[in-house]
Design an enzyme around this catalytic site. Structure first.
Site, PDB file in Angstrom:
ATOM      1  N   ARG A  55     -18.717  14.692 -20.281  1.00 51.30           N
ATOM      2  CA  ARG A  55     -18.176  14.797 -18.919  1.00 51.30           C
ATOM      3  C   ARG A  55     -19.316  14.823 -17.903  1.00 51.30           C
ATOM      4  O   ARG A  55     -19.220  14.246 -16.822  1.00 51.30           O
ATOM      5  CB  ARG A  55     -17.286  16.050 -18.759  1.00 51.30           C
ATOM      6  CG  ARG A  55     -16.943  16.330 -17.294  1.00 51.30           C
ATOM      7  CD  ARG A  55     -15.744  17.242 -17.080  1.00 51.30           C
ATOM      8  NE  ARG A  55     -15.673  18.373 -17.972  1.00 51.30           N
ATOM      9  CZ  ARG A  55     -16.470  19.459 -17.919  1.00 51.30           C
ATOM     10  NH1 ARG A  55     -17.400  19.558 -16.990  1.00 51.30           N
ATOM     11  NH2 ARG A  55     -16.330  20.431 -18.793  1.00 51.30           N
ATOM     12  N   TYR A 107      -5.447   1.254   1.774  1.00 53.84           N
ATOM     13  CA  TYR A 107      -4.843   1.161   0.447  1.00 53.84           C
ATOM     14  C   TYR A 107      -3.708   2.186   0.323  1.00 53.84           C
ATOM     15  O   TYR A 107      -3.867   3.340   0.759  1.00 53.84           O
ATOM     16  CB  TYR A 107      -5.931   1.399  -0.612  1.00 53.84           C
ATOM     17  CG  TYR A 107      -5.388   1.444  -2.004  1.00 53.84           C
ATOM     18  CD1 TYR A 107      -4.876   0.289  -2.599  1.00 53.84           C
ATOM     19  CD2 TYR A 107      -5.357   2.622  -2.733  1.00 53.84           C
ATOM     20  CE1 TYR A 107      -4.348   0.336  -3.878  1.00 53.84           C
ATOM     21  CE2 TYR A 107      -4.840   2.667  -4.016  1.00 53.84           C
ATOM     22  CZ  TYR A 107      -4.335   1.514  -4.573  1.00 53.84           C
ATOM     23  OH  TYR A 107      -3.814   1.561  -5.840  1.00 53.84           O
ATOM     24  N   ASP A 179     -14.700   2.138   1.522  1.00 58.31           N
ATOM     25  CA  ASP A 179     -14.076   1.588   0.309  1.00 58.31           C
ATOM     26  C   ASP A 179     -14.409   0.096   0.296  1.00 58.31           C
ATOM     27  O   ASP A 179     -13.921  -0.667   1.124  1.00 58.31           O
ATOM     28  CB  ASP A 179     -12.559   1.841   0.373  1.00 58.31           C
ATOM     29  CG  ASP A 179     -11.830   1.395  -0.893  1.00 58.31           C
ATOM     30  OD1 ASP A 179     -12.324   0.475  -1.573  1.00 58.31           O
ATOM     31  OD2 ASP A 179     -10.760   1.957  -1.182  1.00 58.31           O
ATOM     32  N   LYS A 204     -10.733  -3.411 -10.217  1.00 58.83           N
ATOM     33  CA  LYS A 204     -10.545  -4.704  -9.556  1.00 58.83           C
ATOM     34  C   LYS A 204     -11.702  -5.647  -9.898  1.00 58.83           C
ATOM     35  O   LYS A 204     -11.935  -5.907 -11.065  1.00 58.83           O
ATOM     36  CB  LYS A 204     -10.378  -4.468  -8.048  1.00 58.83           C
ATOM     37  CG  LYS A 204      -9.479  -3.274  -7.686  1.00 58.83           C
ATOM     38  CD  LYS A 204      -8.030  -3.471  -8.121  1.00 58.83           C
ATOM     39  CE  LYS A 204      -7.178  -2.207  -8.006  1.00 58.83           C
ATOM     40  NZ  LYS A 204      -7.192  -1.518  -6.723  1.00 58.83           N
TER      41      LYS A 204
HETATM   42  C1  PLP Z   1      -6.808  -0.283  -6.242  1.00 55.37           C
HETATM   43  C2  PLP Z   1      -7.503   0.284  -5.071  1.00 55.37           C
HETATM   44  C3  PLP Z   1      -7.837   1.645  -5.029  1.00 55.37           C
HETATM   45  C4  PLP Z   1      -7.450   2.616  -6.134  1.00 55.37           C
HETATM   46  O1  PLP Z   1      -8.022   2.291  -7.359  1.00 55.37           O
HETATM   47  P1  PLP Z   1      -7.369   2.697  -8.796  1.00 55.37           P
HETATM   48  O2  PLP Z   1      -8.392   2.192  -9.748  1.00 55.37           O
HETATM   49  O3  PLP Z   1      -6.062   1.991  -8.869  1.00 55.37           O
HETATM   50  O4  PLP Z   1      -7.199   4.160  -8.800  1.00 55.37           O
HETATM   51  C5  PLP Z   1      -8.523   2.098  -3.923  1.00 55.37           C
HETATM   52  N1  PLP Z   1      -8.845   1.287  -2.903  1.00 55.37           N
HETATM   53  C6  PLP Z   1      -8.530  -0.022  -2.910  1.00 55.37           C
HETATM   54  C7  PLP Z   1      -8.920  -0.870  -1.749  1.00 55.37           C
HETATM   55  C8  PLP Z   1      -7.843  -0.563  -3.983  1.00 55.37           C
HETATM   56  O5  PLP Z   1      -7.510  -1.859  -3.969  1.00 55.37           O
END
Ligand code: PLP
Length: 390
Positions: A55, A107, A179, A204
């Site tokens: 962890r 998001y 982000d 992603k």
């Molecule tokens: C998918 C996404 C998230 C969250 O990510 P997870 O891996 O699904 O928890 C946060 N910000 C953006 C812009 C996203 O597309």
């Protein structure tokens, strides 16, 4: 034990392939080994290999973290279990009763966290139109601790001027968190533009194969990176060694995949823009996009995400989606396969009707994550779907 390659002077594509990847001197493995061990033995009191418990720290995760920190131009990275765990861990860096300024259109999961979870934890968020710098400044209160940046926004691809927002934040001594999921460090470097922290859903583009969920927090300074690592260890939000290994495998091809996503995104935006059924296309690469100039200045490309409004309302939007065969009708983005979804009922269903309206997300809005298939096949599939709903 491990021989490090100095990647600091390498180009982005080379750092994708070699960043954090150590040559294994034990068996000469070219690929980073997976160390699934939850615990590591001590050679004596206080004597460890640098690892004691997964962890806290793990060699496979270390490799991924070094790679991602290098790509984002940060001082350090912590890889987390999901993108949302990266976001919620980053929020824990803020003081008690903190207030955050964020964009209207973010998001859906971040929206849910900001509006239904954090207010119960003594954290308030004000959402504003981030393209209006005065609105950001007007929303700042004495207890404001951070500005949340998500650009291009999801799903309408509105841009925020990162440098201008960071200047406001510096003036008011606020932390900036960006982000960078939609563009990846290949196409946008928020830290270079003044941001303190970058978060990612590595689910992603970095992983890119729709087969793992993961996240990352990259910090501009070593001090911040240490705070983030300590926070994620305390909260228990770090990712597993196997997931880290998968994301590391994916990220090696990030630069070539991202170029292919972008090429297809651009071609689909141009194709849709001239279709009579389409009322509006949202893609920063189109010269008609209100933030096209900012995109040219701030980004190194326009990315593989686009949205559009189809005439005929939600019913026609759903009918169009139902006719497609090559695009999977699914949430998420950034995988090699093209995905299509309906934000109002899927990715952004956590938003209230008022929230959707304020953000400009309509019942007829459709979002596409352009995959890396042949563009002729992607267009042919849309062509037959338009014919079928005519
Ligand atoms: C998918 C996404 C998230 C969250 O990510 P997870 O891996 O699904 O928890 C946060 N910000 C953006 C812009 C996203 O597309």
């Amino acid at each position: 034990m491990k021989k490090e390659i100095d990647t600091s002077n390498l180009e982005f594509a080379s750092r994708c392939v070699h960043g954090g990847v150590y040559i294994d001197e034990q068996y000469n493995s070219v690929v980073t080994p997976i160390y699934p061990s939850s615990t590591f033995y001590f050679e004596g009191p206080g004597q460890t290999s640098g690892y004691d418990y997964t962890r806290t720290r793990n060699p496979t995760r270390d490799a991924l973290e070094e790679n991602l920190a290098s790509l984002e131009g940060g001082a350090g990275c912590t890889a987390t279990s999901t993108g949302m765990s990266a976001i919620s861990s980053a929020l824990h860096l803020l003081p008690e009763n903190a207030h955050i300024v964020a964009g209207n259109e973010i998001y859906g999961g971040t929206f849910r966290l900001f509006n239904s979870i954090m207010p119960n934890r003594a954290m308030q968020v004000t959402q504003v139109d981030m393209s209006v710098l005065n609105a950001i400044e007007a929303a700042i209160r004495p207890e404001t601790a951070a500005i949340w940046i998500e650009t291009p926004s999801n799903p309408l691809l509105n841009l925020t001027d990162i440098e201008a927002v960071c200047n406001i934040a510096k003036k008011h001594k606020l932390l900036t968190i960006a982000d960078n999921t939609f563009l990846t460090p290949l196409l946008q470097l928020p830290i270079e533009l003044g941001t303190d922290i970058v978060v990612h859903s590595t689910t992603k583009y970095p992983n890119g194969h729709s087969d793992v969920v993961g996240g990352a927090i990259i910090s501009a300074t070593t001090e911040m990176a240490e705070q983030v690592a300590a926070m994620c260890n305390a909260l228990g939000t770090t990712c597993s060694p196997i997931d880290a290994w998968l994301v590391l495998r994916g990220v090696k091809t990030l630069s070539v995949r991202m170029r292919a996503h972008e090429e297809n995104g651009n071609a689909l935006a141009k194709y849709l823009d001239q279709r009579p059924e389409i009322e509006q296309v949202y893609y920063p690469g189109l010269t008609s996009h209100p933030d096209h100039q900012l995109a040219c200045r701030q980004q190194k490309g326009f990315g593989g995400m686009l949205s559009f409004d189809i005439s005929g309302g939600e019913e026609r939007a759903q009918a169009f989606i139902a006719q497609l065969s090559l695009y999977s009708f699914a949430e998420s983005l950034g995988g090699v396969e093209s995905l299509i979804e309906h934000p109002a009922s899927m990715s952004h269903a956590a938003m209230t009707p008022e929230g959707l309206e304020a953000a400009g997300i309509k019942p007829c809005t459709i979002r596409v994550s352009a995959g890396i298939e042949a563009i002729s096949d992607l267009i042919a599939d849309m062509e037959q779907a338009f014919a079928a709903i005519a």
